[in-house]
Design an enzyme around this catalytic site. Structure first.
Site, PDB file in Angstrom:
ATOM      1  N   GLY A 299       7.387   2.304   6.094  1.00  0.00           N
ATOM      2  CA  GLY A 299       7.545   3.077   7.317  1.00  0.00           C
ATOM      3  C   GLY A 299       7.171   4.535   7.195  1.00  0.00           C
ATOM      4  O   GLY A 299       7.481   5.327   8.084  1.00  0.00           O
ATOM      5  N   ASP A 300       6.490   4.913   6.110  1.00  0.00           N
ATOM      6  CA  ASP A 300       5.996   6.283   5.946  1.00  0.00           C
ATOM      7  C   ASP A 300       4.801   6.204   5.000  1.00  0.00           C
ATOM      8  O   ASP A 300       4.089   5.209   5.014  1.00  0.00           O
ATOM      9  CB  ASP A 300       7.099   7.204   5.414  1.00  0.00           C
ATOM     10  CG  ASP A 300       6.912   8.652   5.857  1.00  0.00           C
ATOM     11  OD1 ASP A 300       5.877   9.241   5.493  1.00  0.00           O
ATOM     12  OD2 ASP A 300       7.782   9.207   6.551  1.00  0.00           O
TER      13      ASP A 300
END
Length: 509
Positions: A299-300
């Site tokens: 997610g990053d």
């Protein structure tokens, strides 16, 4: 008709030997066969319906288990697979009273096992075997000369109540907890001042159960910075391989101020949305590191190379240097596949990124910094990269203005130079290149060689530059910006740039 299909001696007519009697007896037998099936279905109708529902019910929960951890009742059992003995002495986690039911808290068992291994350092250390099961635990520390081996089907589960997670001082090169001032939560698996540590297995899993952390972070219910899943600090001779890391509360794997680190054959997973700051691997002030043969979907940033934050990183003076990243597949819908920075105040140099596929991502490879960072990014080689359905391919950004506090020096300008991109290919890319230097932070000596990227937008300014100096060698598609000198394949200058300060940056697409 039937009588003409008599067998022959030819091997090419082998099918006739069984087809003739079938046709001959067809009318006689098919009524009996249909009658038998009908009677069976009528007699066992209830049983078959129940069996049918049981099959799909089990299949549903098996799939749910594979994706999210599922219910204990439907979790798969794994056949016994011999565990290699990598140390003179090997222990089983169950020897220390651990119970792998996903409910019992096994922190004390892990701690007893680590203490037993810590006594064996002069004899070559010890190995802790984690067998198949769900081993719930609060954070625990590793020791030197230790191998943590996760069997197939072994899952170490991080307890998701923050009161069980110890608080630690801020990292000295950050001076701040990263999300909050003051202390930060420690990592699920932690180590400091260690030597000769191995975390490996038959693709067992370390699961941070980060969903609760992500929700509390978004709701601003946490008073301290979330902890990584695995963090090794001030250590050397580290090998992490053949395991799955998933659903970290924060950064997933964080080697900090370490030397001689090998990360190989990892699968790193987190939801691609609504899992904030779940970077895959964050080498931070590390020296002599190899990251290879991994799949990362988080997610990053998939990988983010760091070396401290503003004045704290400048004072700590520990660069990230000599890092090789190769043979990876990465997806990052929120940030970038591979980033350098933005916390790079101690410097980053001698980095090679090669043989990497970045797909379905917001950005592919990115360097990000800002006034106040100081430090440098130099001698960076990107080679043989493939972009598939990426919004922006190559990014250099110099206004990433996020600071730990107001005490940073706004005139501490980082140096960006000696960066090359060779054999860059792909398709489905909106903006292949966006290099946004500034008057205070120009980007120097950038090279593009052998680049062909299929684009989804046909607008003019899709190779974007500002305050950048460098060269293009041979053919590059799409057409490069006017800031770069053009050379042929033999290295002969064709066209000299008239200005390196022309700005083509267009954030509308």
């Amino acid at each position: 008709m039937v009588e003409t299909l008599t067998p022959t001696s030819s091997s090419s007519c082998w099918w006739r030997r069984w087809w003739v009697p079938v046709i001959h007896n067809h009318n006689h037998n098919h009524r009996r066969w249909i009658s038998t099936i009908t009677n069976f279905l009528s007699t066992h109708k209830t049983f078959l319906i129940a069996l049918w529902f049981a099959f799909f019910f089990t299949l549903f929960y098996w799939q749910r288990d594979a994706a999210t951890g599922g219910l204990l009742l439907f979790r798969r059992t794994f056949p016994s697979r011999s565990i290699p003995k990598l140390r003179p002495v090997a222990f089983n986690l169950t020897d220390f009273g651990a119970v792998g039911d996903g409910v019992t808290v096994n922190t004390a068992a892990f701690e007893r096992a680590v203490r037993a291994i810590s006594r064996l350092g002069k004899k070559g250390g010890g190995q802790l075997d984690v067998p198949p099961g769900y081993w719930l635990t609060a954070p625990f520390n590793l020791t030197s000369h230790m191998t943590l081996f996760l069997a197939e089907g072994a899952v170490i589960l991080g307890i998701n109540d923050e009161k069980y997670w110890p608080l630690m001082p801020p990292l000295p090169s950050y001076g701040y907890g990263r999300e909050h001032p003051g202390p930060r939560y420690g990592s699920l698996i932690h180590g400091q001042n260690l030597k000769d540590v191995v975390i490996t297995g038959h693709n067992g899993t370390i699961n941070g159960q980060g969903q609760t952390w992500w929700t509390k972070y978004r709701q601003k219910l946490l008073n301290h910075t979330r902890g990584p899943l695995v963090q090794i600090m001030w250590s050397r001779d580290i090998l992490i391989s053949n395991i799955t890391l998933r659903d970290s509360p924060f950064w997933t794997l964080h080697p900090y101020d370490c030397k001689n680190v090998t990360i190989r054959n990892l699968t790193i997973l987190a939801p691609i949305f609504e899992a904030p700051n779940t970077d895959g691997i964050d080498p931070d002030s590390c020296e002599d590191m190899v990251i290879e043969d991994c799949y990362i979907s988080v997610g990053d940033d998939g990988i983010a190379i760091k070396s401290g934050w503003d004045q704290y990183g400048i004072a700590y003076r520990r660069p990230s240097v000599n890092i090789l990243i190769r043979n990876l597949v990465i997806r990052s819908m929120v940030s970038a596949g591979i980033s350098i920075g933005s916390e790079m105040s101690g410097g980053v140099s001698n980095v090679t990124v090669e043989n990497v596929l970045i797909w379905n991502s917001r950005r592919a490879v990115r360097i990000k910094t800002a006034p106040g960072r100081g430090g440098y990014v130099r001698n960076i080689i990107y080679r043989n990269l493939t972009f598939d359905n990426v919004r922006v391919g190559i990014v250099i950004k110099t206004d990433y203005n996020e600071h730990p506090d107001a005490a940073f020096d706004p005139k501490a300008f980082p140096i960006l130079k000696d960066i090359s991109y060779t054999s860059i290919h792909g398709e489905g890319v909106r903006v292949p290149v966006r290099i946004q230097g500034s008057e205070e932070i120009p980007v120097r000596n950038v090279t593009f060689w052998d680049m062909s990227v299929g684009i989804t937008y046909k607008k003019k300014h899709i190779f974007q530059c500002a305050f950048v100096e460098g060269r293009v060698i041979g053919t590059v598609f799409p057409a490069p910006c006017e800031n770069l000198d053009l050379y042929d394949e033999q290295g002969h200058l064709i066209k000299k740039s008239t200005s390196q300060n022309v700005s083509d940056i267009d954030y509308d697409f």
